[in-house]
Scaffold this active site. Sequence first.
Site, PDB file in Angstrom:
ATOM      1  CG  ASP A   1      44.104  44.142  44.900  1.00  0.00           C
ATOM      2  OD1 ASP A   1      42.944  44.280  44.479  1.00  0.00           O
ATOM      3  OD2 ASP A   1      45.029  43.679  44.208  1.00  0.00           O
TER       4      ASP A   1
ATOM      5  CG  ASP B   1      42.185  38.968  41.311  1.00  0.00           C
ATOM      6  OD1 ASP B   1      42.081  37.756  41.133  1.00  0.00           O
ATOM      7  OD2 ASP B   1      41.207  39.747  41.351  1.00  0.00           O
TER       8      ASP B   1
ATOM      9  CG  ASP C   1      48.848  43.439  42.804  1.00  0.00           C
ATOM     10  OD1 ASP C   1      47.698  43.891  43.030  1.00  0.00           O
ATOM     11  OD2 ASP C   1      49.085  42.606  41.905  1.00  0.00           O
TER      12      ASP C   1
END
Length: 229
Positions: A11, A13, A169
């Site tokens: 991922d 960000d 996240d």
Amino acid sequence: MSGSLHGVLFDLDGTLLDTAPDMHGALDRLMLEHGRDPLAFAAVRDHVSNGSNALVRLGFPDADPVLRETLKRRYLEIYADNLCLTTALFPGLPDLLAEMEARDLRLGVVTNKPSWLTKPLLDALGLTPRLATIVSGDTLPQRKPAPEPMWLAAKQAGARPDRFVYIGDAERDIAAGRAAGMRTLVADWGYIDASENPAAWQADARLQAPADFWPWLDSLAGVRRCLAS
């Protein structure tokens, strides 16, 4: 290549890049334009992975849908003009990526961030040439948590989905990776709100720091040896 693992997908960000300071800064500017006191960084950081809609809602909780859409467009304008002032790889990621490359693992990014922001950001940080695949939020009609972006990334990086691990996240990251048939890891250093429970996301493991990837990979190899004996 490390065992049966062909590559690692990230991922963007909150996992690969610490974009929160620049995204918070754009929200600050937007709020000041509308005569509002900016929010503290700590109040914004853990919402960054949810994108511009979530940040505008955070700064303007009383805005109606029409105004919210106008604010979102202006937020994205501000952010695009200040895309990479302080954004950088998270601590530990430069060494992790270098070691992954040394072990001949293919690297890639799968993000819900639109390509018109993703590509310039990765270019500015010199990461684009190092990536075998970049799948953005507008690359396909589907976005995470749908598995289609993950399948496309695996195809572009040259192996079956089950030969990749996805690190993210957010719960949608883990859901997308699992639905695509990939192993999944939670990046505990990322933008995880205190109200969330990563232990319930059913990832293969949680990494407290980037360097924890290697003990996890070693444990995976140990399981394979046991099964083969």
